[in-house]
Write an enzyme that holds these catalytic residues in place. Sequence first.
Site, PDB file in Angstrom:
ATOM      1  N   ARG A 155      -9.187   8.221  -1.611  1.00  0.00           N
ATOM      2  CA  ARG A 155     -10.195   8.700  -0.663  1.00  0.00           C
ATOM      3  C   ARG A 155     -11.021   9.820  -1.261  1.00  0.00           C
ATOM      4  O   ARG A 155     -10.535  10.581  -2.092  1.00  0.00           O
ATOM      5  CB  ARG A 155      -9.514   9.206   0.618  1.00  0.00           C
ATOM      6  CG  ARG A 155      -9.177   8.104   1.593  1.00  0.00           C
ATOM      7  CD  ARG A 155      -8.650   8.699   2.882  1.00  0.00           C
ATOM      8  NE  ARG A 155      -8.551   7.686   3.906  1.00  0.00           N
ATOM      9  CZ  ARG A 155      -9.490   7.452   4.834  1.00  0.00           C
ATOM     10  NH1 ARG A 155     -10.578   8.182   4.879  1.00  0.00           N
ATOM     11  NH2 ARG A 155      -9.319   6.508   5.731  1.00  0.00           N
ATOM     12  N   HIS A 211       0.897   6.215   1.868  1.00  0.00           N
ATOM     13  CA  HIS A 211       1.604   7.180   2.720  1.00  0.00           C
ATOM     14  C   HIS A 211       2.859   7.762   2.085  1.00  0.00           C
ATOM     15  O   HIS A 211       3.437   8.707   2.611  1.00  0.00           O
ATOM     16  CB  HIS A 211       1.819   6.582   4.109  1.00  0.00           C
ATOM     17  CG  HIS A 211       0.487   6.352   4.757  1.00  0.00           C
ATOM     18  ND1 HIS A 211      -0.388   7.381   5.003  1.00  0.00           N
ATOM     19  CD2 HIS A 211      -0.160   5.207   5.082  1.00  0.00           C
ATOM     20  CE1 HIS A 211      -1.514   6.886   5.504  1.00  0.00           C
ATOM     21  NE2 HIS A 211      -1.405   5.576   5.561  1.00  0.00           N
ATOM     22  N   GLU A 224      -8.481   0.599  -3.455  1.00  0.00           N
ATOM     23  CA  GLU A 224      -9.377   0.666  -2.287  1.00  0.00           C
ATOM     24  C   GLU A 224     -10.244   1.891  -2.445  1.00  0.00           C
ATOM     25  O   GLU A 224      -9.747   2.975  -2.780  1.00  0.00           O
ATOM     26  CB  GLU A 224      -8.559   0.818  -1.005  1.00  0.00           C
ATOM     27  CG  GLU A 224      -7.787  -0.400  -0.612  1.00  0.00           C
ATOM     28  CD  GLU A 224      -6.986  -0.145   0.658  1.00  0.00           C
ATOM     29  OE1 GLU A 224      -7.140   0.924   1.284  1.00  0.00           O
ATOM     30  OE2 GLU A 224      -6.194  -1.007   1.001  1.00  0.00           O
ATOM     31  N   HIS A 284      -5.463   3.636  -1.974  1.00  0.00           N
ATOM     32  CA  HIS A 284      -6.800   4.039  -1.522  1.00  0.00           C
ATOM     33  C   HIS A 284      -7.079   5.454  -2.026  1.00  0.00           C
ATOM     34  O   HIS A 284      -6.455   6.408  -1.565  1.00  0.00           O
ATOM     35  CB  HIS A 284      -6.826   3.988   0.010  1.00  0.00           C
ATOM     36  CG  HIS A 284      -8.164   4.275   0.612  1.00  0.00           C
ATOM     37  ND1 HIS A 284      -8.395   4.150   1.964  1.00  0.00           N
ATOM     38  CD2 HIS A 284      -9.340   4.667   0.079  1.00  0.00           C
ATOM     39  CE1 HIS A 284      -9.656   4.464   2.222  1.00  0.00           C
ATOM     40  NE2 HIS A 284     -10.253   4.789   1.092  1.00  0.00           N
ATOM     41  N   GLU A 314     -11.295  -9.082   2.694  1.00  0.00           N
ATOM     42  CA  GLU A 314     -10.044  -8.742   3.373  1.00  0.00           C
ATOM     43  C   GLU A 314     -10.383  -8.532   4.841  1.00  0.00           C
ATOM     44  O   GLU A 314     -11.241  -7.707   5.177  1.00  0.00           O
ATOM     45  CB  GLU A 314      -9.406  -7.486   2.767  1.00  0.00           C
ATOM     46  CG  GLU A 314      -8.109  -7.125   3.498  1.00  0.00           C
ATOM     47  CD  GLU A 314      -7.220  -6.154   2.734  1.00  0.00           C
ATOM     48  OE1 GLU A 314      -7.270  -6.121   1.490  1.00  0.00           O
ATOM     49  OE2 GLU A 314      -6.474  -5.428   3.416  1.00  0.00           O
ATOM     50  N   THR A 366      -8.507   3.913   8.089  1.00  0.00           N
ATOM     51  CA  THR A 366      -9.707   3.079   8.003  1.00  0.00           C
ATOM     52  C   THR A 366      -9.847   2.313   9.319  1.00  0.00           C
ATOM     53  O   THR A 366      -9.182   1.312   9.526  1.00  0.00           O
ATOM     54  CB  THR A 366      -9.593   2.129   6.784  1.00  0.00           C
ATOM     55  OG1 THR A 366      -9.130   2.892   5.683  1.00  0.00           O
ATOM     56  CG2 THR A 366     -10.926   1.516   6.451  1.00  0.00           C
ATOM     57  N   ARG A 388      -6.832  12.870   0.367  1.00  0.00           N
ATOM     58  CA  ARG A 388      -5.797  13.326   1.300  1.00  0.00           C
ATOM     59  C   ARG A 388      -4.423  12.744   0.974  1.00  0.00           C
ATOM     60  O   ARG A 388      -3.412  13.302   1.347  1.00  0.00           O
ATOM     61  CB  ARG A 388      -6.181  12.996   2.747  1.00  0.00           C
ATOM     62  CG  ARG A 388      -6.184  11.536   3.061  1.00  0.00           C
ATOM     63  CD  ARG A 388      -6.435  11.281   4.521  1.00  0.00           C
ATOM     64  NE  ARG A 388      -7.814  11.574   4.908  1.00  0.00           N
ATOM     65  CZ  ARG A 388      -8.384  11.081   6.012  1.00  0.00           C
ATOM     66  NH1 ARG A 388      -7.685  10.334   6.835  1.00  0.00           N
ATOM     67  NH2 ARG A 388      -9.630  11.345   6.298  1.00  0.00           N
ATOM     68  N   HIS A 420      -3.952  -4.254   7.620  1.00  0.00           N
ATOM     69  CA  HIS A 420      -4.097  -3.043   8.420  1.00  0.00           C
ATOM     70  C   HIS A 420      -3.249  -3.141   9.687  1.00  0.00           C
ATOM     71  O   HIS A 420      -3.480  -3.975  10.539  1.00  0.00           O
ATOM     72  CB  HIS A 420      -5.536  -2.718   8.825  1.00  0.00           C
ATOM     73  CG  HIS A 420      -5.682  -1.255   9.165  1.00  0.00           C
ATOM     74  ND1 HIS A 420      -6.034  -0.308   8.244  1.00  0.00           N
ATOM     75  CD2 HIS A 420      -5.427  -0.589  10.308  1.00  0.00           C
ATOM     76  CE1 HIS A 420      -6.027   0.883   8.803  1.00  0.00           C
ATOM     77  NE2 HIS A 420      -5.652   0.738  10.053  1.00  0.00           N
ATOM     78  N   ASN A 435       0.852  -1.188   0.000  1.00  0.00           N
ATOM     79  CA  ASN A 435       0.000   0.000   0.000  1.00  0.00           C
ATOM     80  C   ASN A 435       0.896   1.248   0.000  1.00  0.00           C
ATOM     81  O   ASN A 435       1.685   1.450   0.929  1.00  0.00           O
ATOM     82  CB  ASN A 435      -0.898  -0.046   1.244  1.00  0.00           C
ATOM     83  CG  ASN A 435      -1.864   1.115   1.295  1.00  0.00           C
ATOM     84  OD1 ASN A 435      -1.465   2.250   1.081  1.00  0.00           O
ATOM     85  ND2 ASN A 435      -3.114   0.849   1.592  1.00  0.00           N
TER      86      ASN A 435
HETATM   87  N1  PXP Z   1      -5.959  -3.040   3.648  1.00  0.00           N
HETATM   88  C1  PXP Z   1      -6.923  -2.095   3.649  1.00  0.00           C
HETATM   89  C2  PXP Z   1      -8.267  -2.460   3.116  1.00  0.00           C
HETATM   90  C3  PXP Z   1      -6.655  -0.788   4.116  1.00  0.00           C
HETATM   91  O1  PXP Z   1      -7.639   0.148   4.116  1.00  0.00           O
HETATM   92  C4  PXP Z   1      -5.349  -0.469   4.553  1.00  0.00           C
HETATM   93  C5  PXP Z   1      -5.031   0.906   5.018  1.00  0.00           C
HETATM   94  O2  PXP Z   1      -5.368   1.846   4.091  1.00  0.00           O
HETATM   95  C6  PXP Z   1      -4.370  -1.485   4.498  1.00  0.00           C
HETATM   96  C7  PXP Z   1      -4.711  -2.756   4.069  1.00  0.00           C
HETATM   97  C8  PXP Z   1      -2.955  -1.222   4.887  1.00  0.00           C
HETATM   98  O3  PXP Z   1      -2.886  -0.857   6.216  1.00  0.00           O
HETATM   99  P1  PXP Z   1      -1.518  -0.270   6.782  1.00  0.00           P
HETATM  100  O4  PXP Z   1      -1.214   0.942   5.993  1.00  0.00           O
HETATM  101  O5  PXP Z   1      -1.832  -0.013   8.207  1.00  0.00           O
HETATM  102  O6  PXP Z   1      -0.488  -1.343   6.583  1.00  0.00           O
END
Ligand code: PXP
Length: 250
Positions: A47, A12, A72, A45, A153, A103, A51, A192, A9
């Site tokens: 959003r 960030h 996402e 993601h 998921e 999330t 952001r 997550h 992901n």
């Molecule tokens: N899976 C989903 C569906 C998420 O919404 C997120 C966070 O956006 C992640 C995985 C990844 O989570 P993290 O960034 O905390 O590893």
Amino acid sequence: MTRLRLGINIDHVATIRNARGGRHPDPIRAARVAAQAGADGITAHLREDRRHIADEDIVRLVREIDLPLNLEMAATEEMLAIALRHKPHACCLVPEKREERTTEGGLDVAAQHRVLAPVVDRLNDAGIRVSLFIEPSTVQLAVAKALGAPVVELHTGSYCDAEGPARAVQLRRLQDAAAYAAEIGLECHAGHGLSFDTVGPVAAIPTIMELNIGHFLVGEAIFGGLDGAIKRMRALMDQVRSEASGQRSA
Ligand code: PXP
């Protein structure tokens, strides 16, 4: 046992870019590094408030990156139109609240099945693999199956946040949910909050096929580089998976 896939992901990376409003660091460059470091997919993601990931990032991910894209998104008309336009490999439907920092929990598919049903149908019809981001609960899994989503998921946030004996309780919930998902024919992913410390027991769950990990790896990249952080995560997952399959066949 099948190899556990790793989706990176990159949200960030975009968070840091957006802090200054320029182009650096580029999340698409991060996706390229992830591909070279052994990632099986890229997760982003988009959003509602943009952001972190921006519309242009999705355009570039589809155009420039060979790995499957897992988009996402909230189950809104706007996001559905974007998904149908770009046709990512997969769409993971997530709950979204403007005031939340991340999330915070899974999608309550049981309460929202009327809103979700047409979105799942239209993504399925477009050949996009639909995944529903849910809490590890039998009720949520059964409704996800009834909605016709091929993938769920499981939200691992409660497991990662728990300390001491509470973590074992949360792990059990994930194990039970992953077993039930396989029983009813759902492909099971998880993610997550996962880190080097928390990934092992989740990677050992045999019916989990994919982990999506972002925030921790982007944070670790500050200290040792993204490539090294992803490779270490990949190695941990592979090691745990092969140990777990050795134990089962012994
Ligand atoms: N899976 C989903 C569906 C998420 O919404 C997120 C966070 O956006 C992640 C995985 C990844 O989570 P993290 O960034 O905390 O590893």
